[in-house]
Design a protein around this motif. Structure first.
Motif, PDB file in Angstrom:
ATOM      1  N   VAL A   1       0.806  -1.213   0.000  1.00  0.00           N
ATOM      2  CA  VAL A   1       0.000   0.000   0.000  1.00  0.00           C
ATOM      3  C   VAL A   1       0.845   1.270   0.000  1.00  0.00           C
ATOM      4  CG1 VAL A   1      -0.203   0.256   2.516  1.00  0.00           C
ATOM      5  CG2 VAL A   1      -2.076   0.990   1.032  1.00  0.00           C
ATOM      6  N   VAL A   2       2.059   1.208   0.527  1.00  0.00           N
ATOM      7  CA  VAL A   2       2.918   2.398   0.589  1.00  0.00           C
ATOM      8  C   VAL A   2       3.220   2.896  -0.821  1.00  0.00           C
ATOM      9  CG1 VAL A   2       5.179   3.286   1.282  1.00  0.00           C
ATOM     10  CG2 VAL A   2       3.935   1.722   2.784  1.00  0.00           C
ATOM     11  N   GLY A   3       3.012   4.196  -1.013  1.00  0.00           N
ATOM     12  CA  GLY A   3       3.255   4.809  -2.324  1.00  0.00           C
ATOM     13  C   GLY A   3       2.010   4.908  -3.178  1.00  0.00           C
ATOM     14  N   LYS A   4       0.930   4.200  -2.801  1.00  0.00           N
ATOM     15  CA  LYS A   4      -0.315   4.286  -3.556  1.00  0.00           C
ATOM     16  C   LYS A   4      -1.067   5.566  -3.195  1.00  0.00           C
ATOM     17  CE  LYS A   4      -1.015  -0.684  -4.288  1.00  0.00           C
ATOM     18  NZ  LYS A   4      -1.927  -1.846  -4.075  1.00  0.00           N
ATOM     19  N   GLN A   5      -2.090   5.864  -4.019  1.00  0.00           N
ATOM     20  CA  GLN A   5      -2.867   7.083  -3.820  1.00  0.00           C
ATOM     21  C   GLN A   5      -4.127   6.796  -2.996  1.00  0.00           C
ATOM     22  OE1 GLN A   5      -1.738  10.303  -4.950  1.00  0.00           O
ATOM     23  NE2 GLN A   5       0.018   8.892  -4.960  1.00  0.00           N
ATOM     24  N   LEU A   6      -4.386   7.678  -2.050  1.00  0.00           N
ATOM     25  CA  LEU A   6      -5.580   7.621  -1.209  1.00  0.00           C
ATOM     26  C   LEU A   6      -6.342   8.926  -1.397  1.00  0.00           C
ATOM     27  CD1 LEU A   6      -6.985   6.032   1.230  1.00  0.00           C
ATOM     28  CD2 LEU A   6      -5.771   7.671   2.691  1.00  0.00           C
ATOM     29  N   VAL A   7      -7.627   8.829  -1.647  1.00  0.00           N
ATOM     30  CA  VAL A   7      -8.448  10.039  -1.828  1.00  0.00           C
ATOM     31  C   VAL A   7      -9.059  10.414  -0.478  1.00  0.00           C
ATOM     32  CG1 VAL A   7     -10.406  11.074  -3.022  1.00  0.00           C
ATOM     33  CG2 VAL A   7      -8.941   9.430  -4.216  1.00  0.00           C
ATOM     34  N   VAL A   8      -8.666  11.587   0.018  1.00  0.00           N
ATOM     35  CA  VAL A   8      -9.173  12.107   1.288  1.00  0.00           C
ATOM     36  C   VAL A   8      -9.897  13.414   1.015  1.00  0.00           C
ATOM     37  CG1 VAL A   8      -8.588  12.834   3.625  1.00  0.00           C
ATOM     38  CG2 VAL A   8      -7.224  11.062   2.507  1.00  0.00           C
ATOM     39  N   ASN A   9     -11.189  13.442   1.264  1.00  0.00           N
ATOM     40  CA  ASN A   9     -12.008  14.631   0.999  1.00  0.00           C
ATOM     41  C   ASN A   9     -11.820  15.151  -0.427  1.00  0.00           C
ATOM     42  OD1 ASN A   9     -12.888  14.353   3.574  1.00  0.00           O
ATOM     43  ND2 ASN A   9     -12.029  16.252   4.366  1.00  0.00           N
ATOM     44  N   GLY A  10     -11.757  14.205  -1.350  1.00  0.00           N
ATOM     45  CA  GLY A  10     -11.655  14.564  -2.754  1.00  0.00           C
ATOM     46  C   GLY A  10     -10.266  14.891  -3.236  1.00  0.00           C
ATOM     47  N   LYS A  11      -9.254  14.838  -2.366  1.00  0.00           N
ATOM     48  CA  LYS A  11      -7.880  15.166  -2.740  1.00  0.00           C
ATOM     49  C   LYS A  11      -7.034  13.901  -2.708  1.00  0.00           C
ATOM     50  CE  LYS A  11      -8.853  19.587  -2.824  1.00  0.00           C
ATOM     51  NZ  LYS A  11     -10.242  19.543  -2.363  1.00  0.00           N
ATOM     52  N   SER A  12      -6.212  13.724  -3.706  1.00  0.00           N
ATOM     53  CA  SER A  12      -5.369  12.542  -3.807  1.00  0.00           C
ATOM     54  C   SER A  12      -4.111  12.726  -2.967  1.00  0.00           C
ATOM     55  CB  SER A  12      -4.995  12.294  -5.270  1.00  0.00           C
ATOM     56  OG  SER A  12      -4.255  11.095  -5.392  1.00  0.00           O
TER      57      SER A  12
ATOM     58  N   LYS B   1     -16.394  17.248   1.413  1.00  0.00           N
ATOM     59  CA  LYS B   1     -15.353  16.225   1.556  1.00  0.00           C
ATOM     60  C   LYS B   1     -15.135  15.449   0.259  1.00  0.00           C
ATOM     61  CE  LYS B   1     -16.659  15.522   6.410  1.00  0.00           C
ATOM     62  NZ  LYS B   1     -17.238  14.554   7.363  1.00  0.00           N
ATOM     63  N   ASN B   2     -15.972  15.702  -0.726  1.00  0.00           N
ATOM     64  CA  ASN B   2     -15.810  15.054  -2.030  1.00  0.00           C
ATOM     65  C   ASN B   2     -15.448  16.065  -3.105  1.00  0.00           C
ATOM     66  OD1 ASN B   2     -16.607  12.671  -0.779  1.00  0.00           O
ATOM     67  ND2 ASN B   2     -17.920  12.034  -2.469  1.00  0.00           N
ATOM     68  N   ALA B   3     -14.776  17.140  -2.686  1.00  0.00           N
ATOM     69  CA  ALA B   3     -14.233  18.159  -3.608  1.00  0.00           C
ATOM     70  C   ALA B   3     -15.304  18.927  -4.367  1.00  0.00           C
ATOM     71  CB  ALA B   3     -13.241  17.518  -4.587  1.00  0.00           C
TER      72      ALA B   3
END
Length: 831
Positions: free
Chosen positions: A172-183, A495-497
Motif C-alpha cells: 500500500v505504501v506509495g499508492k494514492q488515497l483520496v481524502v475529501n476529494g484530494k489525492s 469532503k468530495n471536492a
C-alpha cells in the motif's frame, strides 16, 4: 494439591449451597470486572507510546477573543492558534518536542473506489516523533512533511483502516488515497493499537496539519492569531519535571502574549485586557492523551465502580455467613482433628483453601457475567460509541478479576477459618453431641454482617431511585420539537471536492429527491444538527440593545433550509417561516427564539427589528419569532438563538436533512440512501437515524447510569435478602431447644413469630438508618449527574425504605413460620 482435593469434596458435599455461593460471587465479581473494563480503558490506560509519563498537555485558560474550534479532544480553552503553536515549538524550553493535532471529518477511499465516512487527524510533523511510535509499515510523518502550507499531499493510515478496509495490503505504501476529494500519497501505516491521542476516537488517516486549508476548502486561518483550533502537547526533556516545563514554557508564552498578541485584542475593556496579559499556560499529565471523555466519564465511572464494589461486599458478606454456619457444623470435626495432632495453622490453611477455591470458581463464572454486562452496556450507547470503544475483557481486566477473586476468597474466609479452629477442644467435644453452635461472638458477627448488607442495600436502592427519578425528569423535558416520524441524516459534499456552486445545486436536488418519496410530508435542513451536542455561537448586534466592551452579546446560531420550523414542529408565534425565496438575491433575514428576544429586550415586537453578526451594520431583518426549543442538549437550558437561511450564507460543506413522513420508519431509513445514491454514488450518507433515536443518544449517560444502578441495587437487595434468610434460618435452628422451652411454658406460635420478626425489624431499622446516611452522602457526590433533583429526595428515600422493609419481611416469613411450628417435645429432645 491434597488440600485442594479435600476442599473440592467438602464444597460439593452440599452442591446447592456451593452453586448459590459461586453464582453470588460471580455476579459481584463480574459486575466489578465489567465496570473496571471501562474504568481502565478510559481513566487508567496510558497511550501505547514510548514513556507516556513524560507527556504533558497544554491548556491556556483566560480571555480568548476571536474564533475557536474545539472537539472531543478537549474544551475550548485548550486550543491554540497556528502562529502560537509554531512560536512555542521553536522556543528553547524544557521540552524535547511540542506537537499539535486537530480532528476532522473525512470521506476516504483508495483511488477509484467508493468513499467511506469517518474521522481523520491533522497532525504536525513532530506528532509521531514526540510520541515515539514506530510504523507498522513504511514511515510516519516527520517535521519535513509540514513545512509548506498546503504543499504536502501525503498521509499515514491507521492500522485498523489498513487491516479492515485494505486487507493488510503490504504494497500500500506509495499508492494514492483520496481524502475529501484530494489525492494523497500513502507514506505508511501507524502501529497496531494506536488510535491517536484522543480517547474514544478511531481515525482512519493522519494528514499534515498544514493541509487543513486543502481538506476544508475555503478555510484560511494559518496566519490568524485569533483563530484557536490546535490542541498541543509536549514531551519533557530527560530529567525535567513538569514544574520546570511550566516555568520554561510560560517565560516564552508570557512574552508572546504581552509583546505580540495583546495589541491584537480590539474591543477589550481594560480589566479584560489585564486578565489577557496575565494568562499562563497550565500543564496537565498527558500520559492518557487529550480527550473530553476522560473528564466527562470520571464521575459516572467512579460512581458505578463504587456501586459494584458494594454489590461485591454484600456477596462476600453472604459467603462469610455461609462459611460461618458451615464452620459451626464442623466444630466437632475440627476439634477431633486438633486433638489427633493437626496444627491450627494446617486447619486454617484447609479452610482458607476452601474459601479461595470457592472464590476462584466464582471468578471463572464472573468472566461470563462481565461479558454479558458489557454487551448490555453496548445496547445503551450511541452507535458511534460502540464503534469507538473496545467492549471486551482485556488482559488487565482479567488480571483484575483474578486479584479480586483471590482477595474476596481471603476476605470472607479468614473469620470462619479462625472461628472454626479455636482451640477450646474440651468444651467443643463435650457440647457437640448434636447442638449447632458457633459461639455468641460468631452470632454477633453474623448479625453485624446482615445489618451491614441491609445498610448497603438501602444506600443502593436510594441511589438507584434517585437516578430513575432523574431519568423520569429528563424524559418529561419539553423539547419544543415534535420528534415523532422524523428521520435525519447528513451529507458532506465538501469532503468530495464539491465547489460552492455544485454544493448549492446538490442540496436543492436532495430536497427535491426526498420530497418525491411517497409519504414524505416535509423536508428541511440545518448546518447544526438538533440535540447532537453541537454548537455554533457568535456575537451579535441588535437594534435597540446597548452593549459595552464587557457586555455578553453572544447567541447560538444555525443556518437552515426552507420550512425549517414547520418540519421540526416548532411554532412560529409571530412573523413567518423561511421559504425558497430567502436566497442570496433576497433580503437578508433571520428568525429568533423567545430567549433571544428576551435577552436583547425585543419582547413580542421582534419582527421587523434589525440585527447583525460580528459588527454594528444591522443588515439583517428579523422576520419571525419562534417558540423556544432545545438546541444542543436535552438537559441544557434553551439558549438565545437566531437562524438564517443557509442559501444567504455562502458555502456550507456539510448539511443535515430532516424528513417528516407518514411512512414506517424502517422503510424511510432504507429509501434515503437509495435517493442519495441516485444523485452521487460516491457520497456517503452519514448519521442516518430517527430523531427519537438522536434524543435517546443525547441522554444515553442518564439511561445507562439509571439502568445499571437499578440492576445492581436489585441484585444487592436480593443478595441481602438471601443473607438475611440464611442468618434467620440458622438462628432458628440454633435456638430450637430455647423455642421449645418457651412454647412448653405457654408461648404461642404468634409470640414466637413476633420474636423472630422483632429480630429482623431491629436489624432492618439499624441498617436502614445507616444506609440512608450513606445514600445522602452518595447523592451529594453524584449531584452533578442528577437532573432537577436533590441528592436527598424524601420521596425516593421513603419508597426505598418501604421496599427494603417488604423484602426483609419476605425473607423473614419462612424462618418465622418454621419457628412457630416447632414441636416442644421434639425440641426438648434436640440435644
Amino acid at each position: 494439591m491434597r488440600n485442594v482435593k479435600l476442599a473440592l469434596r467438602t464444597l460439593f458435599r452440599t452442591p446447592f449451597v456451593t452453586i448459590v455461593a459461586i453464582l453470588s460471587l460471580a455476579l459481584g465479581i463480574g459486575a466489578n470486572a465489567a465496570i473496571y473494563s471501562l474504568f481502565d480503558q478510559i481513566l487508567l490506560r496510558p497511550l501505547p507510546v514510548a514513556q507516556p509519563d513524560r507527556l504533558v498537555n497544554f491548556v491556556g485558560p483566560g480571555p480568548q477573543y476571536g474564533s475557536n474550534s474545539c472537539n472531543s479532544a478537549g474544551d475550548c480553552d485548550e486550543v491554540f492558534s497556528y502562529p502560537m503553536f509554531r512560536d512555542l515549538q521553536r522556543a528553547n524550553t524544557a521540552f524535547s518536542g511540542i506537537a499539535g493535532h486537530f480532528l476532522f471529518g473525512v470521506n476516504v477511499a483508495m483511488a477509484g473506489k467508493t468513499a467511506i465516512n469517518g474521522r481523520g487527524v491533522f497532525v504536525s510533523g513532530s506528532y509521531f516523533p514526540v510520541l515515539g511510535v514506530r510504523p507498522a509499515l513504511g514511515r510516519l510523518l516527520t517535521p519535513n512533511d509540514d513545512q509548506t502550507i498546503g504543499g504536502h499531499y501525503v498521509a499515514v493510515l491507521s492500522y485498523d483502516y489498513w487491516a479492515n478496509q485494505l486487507g493488510s495490503d503490504p504494497n500500500v505504501v506509495g499508492k494514492q488515497l483520496v481524502v475529501n476529494g484530494k489525492s494523497m500519497t500513502i507514506l505508511g501505516v501507524a502501529p497496531e493499537g494506536f488510535f491517536g491521542t484522543t480517547k474514544g476516537e478511531r481515525p482512519y488517516v493522519f494528514v499534515p496539519i498544514t493541509m487543513r486549508g486543502v481538506m476544508n476548502t475555503g478555510w484560511t486561518g494559518y496566519e490568524d492569531r485569533q483563530s484557536y483550533w490546535i490542541y498541543l502537547f509536549g514531551r519533557l526533556k530527560p530529567g525535567a519535571t513538569i514544574e520546570q516545563g511550566a516555568a520554561s514554557i510560560n517565560a516564552v508564552y508570557s512574552h508572546l502574549i504581552n509583546d505580540t498578541e495583546a495589541s491584537l485584542q480590539k474591543g477589550m475593556s481594560a480589566k479584560t485586557l489585564a486578565q489577557f496579559k496575565a494568562k499562563k499556560l497550565v500543564l496537565h499529565d498527558g500520559r492518557r492523551g487529550q480527550s473530553s471523555m476522560i473528564k466527562e466519564s470520571r464521575t459516572p465511572l467512579l460512581l458505578l465502580f463504587s456501586i459494584t464494589a458494594i454489590v461485591l461486599l454484600i456477596a462476600c458478606a453472604n459467603i462469610a455467613n455461609l462459611l460461618l454456619a458451615r464452620a459451626a457444623n464442623r466444630t466437632m470435626e475440627m476439634a477431633v482433628r486438633l486433638s489427633l495432632g493437626a496444627t491450627r495453622r494446617q486447619l486454617i490453611g484447609q479452610v482458607l483453601t476452601e474459601s479461595v477455591l470457592l472464590a476462584i470458581l466464582g471468578g471463572l463464572v464472573s468472566v461470563l457475567v462481565a461479558h454479558w454486562t458489557l454487551v448490555g452496556i453496548t445496547t445503551m450507547l450511541p452507535a458511534q460509541g460502540v464503534v469507538d470503544m473496545q467492549f471486551r475483557l482485556s488482559a488487565p481486566v482479567l488480571v483484575f478479576t483474578a486479584l479480586v477473586s483471590l482477595a474476596t476468597g481471603l476476605a470472607f474466609g479468614i473469620v470462619p477459618a479462625l472461628q472454626s479452629t479455636r482451640p477450646d477442644l474440651v468444651t467443643e467435644l463435650r457440647n457437640n453431641s448434636g447442638k449447632l453452635t458457633g459461639g455468641r461472638g460468631a452470632a454477633r458477627f453474623r448479625t453485624g454482617l446482615v445489618t451491614a448488607q441491609i445498610a448497603l442495600s438501602m444506600a443502593l436502592l436510594i441511589a438507584a431511585g434517585l437516578f430513575i427519578e432523574s431519568l423520569r425528569n429528563v424524559s418529561r423535558v419539553d423539547l419544543g420539537i415534535k420528534i415523532d416520524n422524523v428521520v435525519s441524516f447528513a451529507i458532506s459534499p465538501g469532503k468530495n471536492a464539491y465547489d460552492s456552486a455544485r454544493t448549492a445545486a446538490l442540496y436543492g436536488r436532495v430536497e427535491e429527491q426526498l420530497t418525491a418519496i411517497p409519504g414524505v410530508s416535509g423536508v428541511t435542513s440545518a448546518t447544526v444538527p438538533l440535540l447532537a451536542n453541537s454548537n455554533w455561537g457568535t456575537s451579535v448586534s441588535v437594534e435597540g440593545f446597548h452593549k459595552d466592551l464587557d457586555t455578553d452579546a453572544g447567541s447560538r446560531f444555525n443556518a437552515v433550509g426552507p420550512n425549517y420550523f414547520h418540519v421540526i414542529g416548532v411554532p412560529v408565534i409571530a412573523g413567518r417561516d423561511f421559504s425558497a425565496a430567502d436566497n442570496a438575491n433576497g433580503l437578508r433575514v433571520a428568525i429568533v427564539n423567545e430567549t433571544f428576544a428576551k435577552k436583547f429586550k425585543l419582547g413580542m415586537d421582534a419582527v421587523g427589528k434589525r440585527m447583525s453578526v460580528g459588527n454594528d451594520s444591522l443588515n439583517i431583518t428579523i422576520v419571525g419569532l419562534a417558540k423556544d426549543s432545545k438546541y444542543s442538549q436535552v438537559k441544557d437550558k434553551v439558549p438565545p438563538l437566531f437562524v438564517q437561511p443557509y442559501r444567504q450564507l455562502g458555502r456550507m460543506d456539510q448539511m443535515y436533512f430532516y424528513i417528516r413522513s407518514t411512512l414506517p420508519t424502517d422503510q424511510l431509513l432504507r429509501a434515503i440512501p437509495k435517493a442519495i445514491k441516485q444523485l452521487d454514488a460516491n457520497l456517503p450518507v452519514e448519521r442516518l437515524r430517527t430523531l427519537p433515536q438522536q434524543v435517546r443518544d443525547n441522554v444515553f449517560l442518564d439511561r445507562m447510569i439509571s439502568t445499571l444502578s437499578a440492576a445492581f441495587a436489585v441484585l444487592a437487595t436480593l443478595l441481602a435478602a438471601v443473607g438475611l434468610y440464611g442468618v434467620l434460618a440458622y438462628s432458628v435452628a440454633q435456638r430450637t431447644r430455647e423455642i421449645g422451652v418457651r412454647m412448653a411454658l405457654g408461648a404461642t406460635a404468634g409470640t414466637v413469630s413476633r420474636m423472630v420478626l422483632r429480630q429482623v425489624g431491629m436489624m432492618t431499622l439499624i441498617g436502614a438508618v445507616i444506609g440512608i446516611a450513606g445514600a445522602i452522602a452518595l447523592g451529594k457526590g453524584a449531584q452533578s449527574l442528577l437532573y432537577e433533583l436533590k441528592g436527598w429526595d424524601p420521596m425516593v428515600i421513603a419508597l426505598s425504605a418501604v421496599l427494603l422493609a417488604l423484602v426483609a419481611l419476605g425473607a423473614a416469613l419462612i424462618p418465622a413460620l418454621r419457628a412457630s411450628r416447632i414441636d416442644p417435645m421434639q425440641a426438648l429432645r434436640y440435644e
